[in-house]
Design an enzyme around this catalytic site. Structure first.
Site, PDB file in Angstrom:
ATOM      1  N   LYS A  65      -0.848  -0.856  15.940  1.00  0.00           N
ATOM      2  CA  LYS A  65      -0.698  -1.376  14.581  1.00  0.00           C
ATOM      3  C   LYS A  65       0.777  -1.673  14.361  1.00  0.00           C
ATOM      4  O   LYS A  65       1.643  -0.973  14.894  1.00  0.00           O
ATOM      5  CB  LYS A  65      -1.150  -0.338  13.541  1.00  0.00           C
ATOM      6  CG  LYS A  65      -2.643  -0.065  13.545  1.00  0.00           C
ATOM      7  CD  LYS A  65      -2.987   0.916  12.437  1.00  0.00           C
ATOM      8  CE  LYS A  65      -4.490   1.200  12.410  1.00  0.00           C
ATOM      9  NZ  LYS A  65      -4.832   2.198  11.372  1.00  0.00           N
ATOM     10  N   HIS A 107       4.025   0.254   9.721  1.00  0.00           N
ATOM     11  CA  HIS A 107       3.816   0.165   8.280  1.00  0.00           C
ATOM     12  C   HIS A 107       5.017   0.742   7.532  1.00  0.00           C
ATOM     13  O   HIS A 107       5.639   1.702   7.981  1.00  0.00           O
ATOM     14  CB  HIS A 107       2.542   0.923   7.882  1.00  0.00           C
ATOM     15  CG  HIS A 107       2.075   0.635   6.498  1.00  0.00           C
ATOM     16  ND1 HIS A 107       2.594   1.270   5.391  1.00  0.00           N
ATOM     17  CD2 HIS A 107       1.165  -0.252   6.037  1.00  0.00           C
ATOM     18  CE1 HIS A 107       1.999   0.796   4.303  1.00  0.00           C
ATOM     19  NE2 HIS A 107       1.126  -0.126   4.663  1.00  0.00           N
ATOM     20  N   HIS A 154       5.693   4.512   6.935  1.00  0.00           N
ATOM     21  CA  HIS A 154       6.273   5.424   7.931  1.00  0.00           C
ATOM     22  C   HIS A 154       7.805   5.502   7.828  1.00  0.00           C
ATOM     23  O   HIS A 154       8.429   6.257   8.570  1.00  0.00           O
ATOM     24  CB  HIS A 154       5.879   4.991   9.346  1.00  0.00           C
ATOM     25  CG  HIS A 154       4.443   5.284   9.673  1.00  0.00           C
ATOM     26  ND1 HIS A 154       3.996   6.550   9.958  1.00  0.00           N
ATOM     27  CD2 HIS A 154       3.369   4.472   9.744  1.00  0.00           C
ATOM     28  CE1 HIS A 154       2.688   6.507  10.197  1.00  0.00           C
ATOM     29  NE2 HIS A 154       2.289   5.271  10.070  1.00  0.00           N
TER      30      HIS A 154
END
Length: 596
Positions: free
Chosen positions: A156, A159, A162
């Protein structure tokens, strides 16, 4: 008698006055009590916080703290106690004034000596060591600290959610390292679980190796979204996902090869983000490494009689105080597969065996507080007393983090936006210098703005993200820290011909100079406080106040046009201030810029 004292020794000299009084104290019983509690004096003695334009003492001794610690009698009038004690402490050529006020005894050091000792060269001219060789910091336990932080899920894009774990964990690791610990920086990747069954099955149906090479994480994200939609309506897709994950767990070659490709691509992409943030890791670990060990943990729980079977057929550990099953933690699915906490238990045991840490710190959001509470409880129940030295540092949510295009999803978008906005602000400013690499400077300053906005308050609090306030040059921001540092560097560069190593301390007795040095006297206390609760706000607020004091001194104590000896002394003051500012910024995870 004028004793030889250093910056470290100023506080010790005040303690000597106490010890002289202690040993000459009239009553034998009181003398014995004070001798027994000599180690309790340090917490009661601290530097006095400073205020602009206001004269203050250098140190204060808290009578309430001494009473609370049993050093002094807890009965009687506090102020009277302070006055009586202050009257018995004798001034000398080092401590020139002792007074009592509101339950405190205040000590003022001889001004010339104070300036001299605060600005004397450090061993090997190493200004990075300023404040670190203090008795207060020497009381801290040192050893091996393992910090687990960032920990995104593989396959992924990184984001924005994080960001907090990454920068907070980096601060804690930097702080521990600065204070003399051996630090292991670990990134524990989310690289296992049923989502990889879905992704593996989805890649077989919707994936393209060509697109994977061009834009790897974006392509995997698109595949994951697509297969999730299909799985909602199609049982065959869900079954394919279960089959793929089973193949992974059984280490079948093709499934493992595809999973390994996803993992390698992700780590490579993340390292680019980490480099921008100035963050590095010693170890990239992950849940996948602890599959076999997780089953061993299950066996240990069973052999200790800790594993129970619930009505649903799941494996649980009863954590209720009375053993009545009112609080249980599930560690095994009904089909016998392990869960996230089972793998966390295995990981903790494995790390202790591998790295022999003295403390382990997990940095995640506050929604995982119960998870870590249960993790530490189970480890203790399994007979691992070192679980007492494990700690969860939690943090709140960031609200309203958007770019100009709308709601933000990925951290890279936030970093790009910070750089773009900062570049624009710098181009509009009349004070911006000609830079070799404006984009690089804008990037560093933009990231420092992100970090300071995040660190100003208590970590557990949620906060509202505000681009405009964050990037202000004059407010309490990361931009202000960088601007002050760059300004000091410029001042030092412009006066390179002046030898500031030797200086006359009697030429730095102006209030704005003394106030800066009194503030620097608190540096070790701020680091100590940060080490106690692992909150960056103490250091951030210390550095912001330092910058305000420097701004005042910069106006009132010009170097240019001053007589040579005065210029030497003032440059020495600004050089020491610049070093402490840079050291503190680096602990926060900020790369100081020397021009902007």
């Amino acid at each position: 008698m004028l004793l030889h004292v250093s910056e470290r020794g100023l506080k010790r000299r005040v303690r000597t006055l106490w010890e002289t009084w202690r040993t000459s104290s009239g009553e034998e019983s009181q003398r014995r009590t004070l001798q027994q509690h000599e180690d309790l004096l340090s917490p009661a003695l601290s530097a006095v916080p400073v205020f602009k334009k206001q004269k203050t003492a250098d140190f204060k001794l808290s009578i309430n703290t001494l009473r609370a610690n049993g050093v002094l009698p807890s009965s009687g009038d506090v102020q009277l106690q302070a006055e009586n004690l202050a009257a018995q402490l004798k001034q000398d050529s080092v401590v020139e004034n002792i007074s009592a006020d509101r339950g405190l005894i205040n000590f003022t050091v001889n001004r010339k000596l104070f300036v001299e000792k605060m600005l004397e060269p450090l061993e090997n001219q190493d200004d990075t060591k300023f404040g670190l060789n203090s008795e207060l910091l020497n009381n801290l336990k040192r050893g091996t600290t393992l910090v687990e932080y960032s920990s995104p899920n593989i396959a992924k894009k990184f984001h924005a959610g994080h960001l907090r774990s990454t920068i907070i964990g980096n601060f804690i690791a930097n702080l521990k390292q600065t204070l003399g610990n051996n630090v292991i920086r670990m990134n524990y990747l989310g690289d296992w679980g049923m989502q990889f069954g879905l992704l593996g099955a989805g890649f077989g149906q919707f994936g393209s190796q060509e697109k994977l090479k061009q834009n790897p994480l974006q392509h995997l994200f698109e595949v994951y979204v697509q297969v999730n939609k299909e799985a909602e309506q199609n049982e065959d897709v869900r079954q394919n996902a279960r089959d793929f994950f089973r193949q992974l767990e059984q280490h079948e070659g093709q499934a493992v090869s595809l999973w390994q490709q996803f993992r390698d691509i992700t780590v490579s992409e993340y390292q680019h983000i980490y480099k921008r943030l100035g963050v590095h890791f010693d170890i990239y670990s992950g849940e996948s490494e602890h599959q076999g060990q997780a089953q061993e943990v299950v066996q240990q729980l069973r052999s200790r009689g800790l594993l129970k079977t619930s009505e649903k057929g799941t494996g649980v550990v009863d954590l209720s105080p009375d053993g009545d099953g009112s609080s249980v933690c599930t560690v095994l699915r009904s089909d016998g597969t392990t869960l996230y906490i089972t793998r966390d238990l295995a990981a903790a045991v494995d790390r202790k065996q591998k790295y022999h840490f003295d403390e382990m710190i997990y940095v995640t959001d506050k929604s995982q507080a119960t998870h870590f509470q249960q993790l530490f409880q189970i480890l203790l129940a399994m007979g691992h007393p070192w679980a007492e030295s494990c700690q969860h540092v939690s943090f709140g949510l960031v609200r309203g983090m958007k770019t100009r295009t709308g709601e933000v999803v990925f951290l890279e978008d936030v970093l790009d936006e910070a750089r773009t906005r900062m570049l624009h602000n710098m181009s509009q400013s009349k004070t911006t210098k000609e830079l070799d690499d404006p984009e690089d400077t804008a990037e560093k300053v933009g990231i420092s703005a992100l970090i300071v906005q995040d660190f100003k308050g208590p970590l557990n609090s949620d906060y509202k993200f505000d681009w405009d306030r964050m990037l202000q040059a004059q407010g309490d921001t990361g931009v202000f820290l960088q601007y002050t540092h760059a300004r000091l560097c410029s001042l030092i560069r412009r006066n390179e011909e002046i030898d500031a190593a030797t200086f006359d301390p009697s030429l730095l007795l102006e209030q704005s100079s003394v106030t800066i040095l009194q503030h620097l006297l608190r540096y070790d206390e701020v680091l100590y406080q940060s080490a106690q609760d692992l909150q960056p706000k103490h250091l951030v607020n210390f550095l912001l106040k330092l910058c305000h004091l420097i701004a005042t001194a910069h106006r009132e104590l010009p170097v240019k046009g001053s007589p040579q000896e005065v210029a030497q002394a003032r440059l020495r003051l600004f050089s020491r201030s610049c070093s402490v500012l840079a050291n503190g910024m680096r602990i926060l995870g900020i790369t100081p810029v020397d021009k902007m």
